[in-house]
Write a protein that holds these residues in place. Structure first.
Motif, PDB file in Angstrom:
ATOM      1  N   ARG A   1       0.814  -1.220   0.000  1.00  0.00           N
ATOM      2  CA  ARG A   1       0.000   0.000   0.000  1.00  0.00           C
ATOM      3  C   ARG A   1       0.845   1.267   0.000  1.00  0.00           C
ATOM      4  N   LEU A   2       2.144   1.123   0.192  1.00  0.00           N
ATOM      5  CA  LEU A   2       3.022   2.296   0.101  1.00  0.00           C
ATOM      6  C   LEU A   2       3.055   2.861  -1.313  1.00  0.00           C
ATOM      7  N   ASN A   3       2.601   2.077  -2.282  1.00  0.00           N
ATOM      8  CA  ASN A   3       2.557   2.568  -3.656  1.00  0.00           C
ATOM      9  C   ASN A   3       1.521   3.670  -3.822  1.00  0.00           C
ATOM     10  N   SER A   4       0.451   3.591  -3.041  1.00  0.00           N
ATOM     11  CA  SER A   4      -0.614   4.591  -3.134  1.00  0.00           C
ATOM     12  C   SER A   4      -0.745   5.434  -1.879  1.00  0.00           C
ATOM     13  N   LEU A   5      -0.119   4.987  -0.804  1.00  0.00           N
ATOM     14  CA  LEU A   5      -0.194   5.658   0.504  1.00  0.00           C
ATOM     15  C   LEU A   5      -1.610   5.676   1.055  1.00  0.00           C
ATOM     16  N   GLU A   6      -2.414   4.690   0.678  1.00  0.00           N
ATOM     17  CA  GLU A   6      -3.789   4.630   1.153  1.00  0.00           C
ATOM     18  C   GLU A   6      -3.918   3.675   2.345  1.00  0.00           C
ATOM     19  N   ASP A   7      -4.794   4.055   3.282  1.00  0.00           N
ATOM     20  CA  ASP A   7      -5.166   3.182   4.409  1.00  0.00           C
ATOM     21  C   ASP A   7      -3.971   2.766   5.256  1.00  0.00           C
TER      22      ASP A   7
END
Length: 205
Positions: free
Chosen positions: A132-138
Motif C-alpha cells: 500500500r506504500l505505492n498509493s499511501l492509502e489506508d
C-alpha cells in the motif's frame, strides 16, 4: 492518493512484503521451539538461521532493484531504511532462538507466547502495509495499531521481568531475561518500521 505520471517499479515493495512474511514464518518456528523438547532446539534454531539467510538475500535483492530501477514508488533511502528495520527484527527472533538452544532454556513463561502473538500480528500487518506504500492509502490505521501493539508488548515485558525477578535467581534469571529482551526488541524494531511509514505519509502525501 499519490499520483504518478510514469509507471513505477513496485518490485521493491514486493520484496519488503516478502521480508515481513519471513518474519511471520520466523515467529511460527520460534513458537514451535517454545513447545519442543530440548533435543529439538538445535534443529529448530537452525531453521531460524536458514530463514535469516533468506532475509539477507531479500535485502540484497532490494538493494539491486533500487540501484537498477528507473522509477521507484518512494525515495530509495526510505525503502532501504524500512528493509533494515525488518532485517533487524528478524535478527532478534533468530537471537532468541539461538539463546534458547545454546542455554537449553526450559519452561519459558507464557509471556513468551504472548510476545510472539504480538510480533506475529505486527509482522502480518506490516506485510499487508508494504504494497500500500505505492498509493499511501489506508496506512494511518496501520501506524496507530502498531503503536498500540508495541505498547502492549512493553507492558508484557515489564510484567515478565518482574515475575522472573521473583521466581528465578542467578544464571537461570539471566538466561530467561535474555530471551525476554530479544523478543521485546523485535517489537521495538517493528514499531520503528511503522514510525518510518508515518514519516513517509507526512512527507509524500
Amino acid at each position: 492518493m499519490k499520483l504518478s505520471l510514469f509507471p513505477q517499479d513496485t518490485k521493491s515493495l514486493e520484496l519488503l512484503a516478502q521480508t515481513a512474511a519471513e518474519l511471520m514464518a520466523g515467529v511460527k518456528t520460534l513458537s514451535e521451539i517454545l513447545g519442543a523438547p530440548a533435543d529439538d532446539y538445535d534443529k529448530l534454531s537452525e531453521e531460524l538461521h536458514d530463514r535469516d539467510s533468506n532475509v539477507s538475500r531479500l535485502l540484497f535483492a532490494l538493494l539491486t532493484n533500487l540501484r537498477t530501477s528507473f522509477v521507484n514508488p518512494l525515495p530509495r533511502e526510505d525503502m532501504f531504511q524500512l528493509s533494515l528495520h525488518l532485517v533487524n527484527t528478524f535478527e532478534h527472533l533468530d537471537a532468541a532462538a539461538e539463546l534458547i538452544a545454546l542455554n537449553r532454556v526450559k519452561r519459558l513463561s507464557t509471556r513468551a507466547s504472548e510476545q510472539l502473538e504480538v510480533i506475529g500480528r505486527m509482522s502480518e500487518m506490516t506485510r499487508e502495509a508494504m504494497p500500500r506504500l505505492n498509493s499511501l492509502e489506508d496506512l494511518d490505521e496501520y501506524c496507530i495499531e502498531m503503536i498500540r501493539l508495541a505498547k502492549r508488548a512493553e507492558r508484557t515485558h515489564r510484567v515478565w521481568v518482574s515475575e522472573l525477578l521473583s521466581d528465578h535467581k542467578g544464571a537461570t534469571l539471566a538466561r530467561h531475561r535474555d530471551v525476554a529482551d530479544q523478543l521485546v526488541a523485535a517489537t521495538k524494531t517493528l514499531r520503528q518500521a511503522s514510525h518510518h511509514v508515518g514519516q513517509i505519509l507526512v512527507k509524500e502525501s
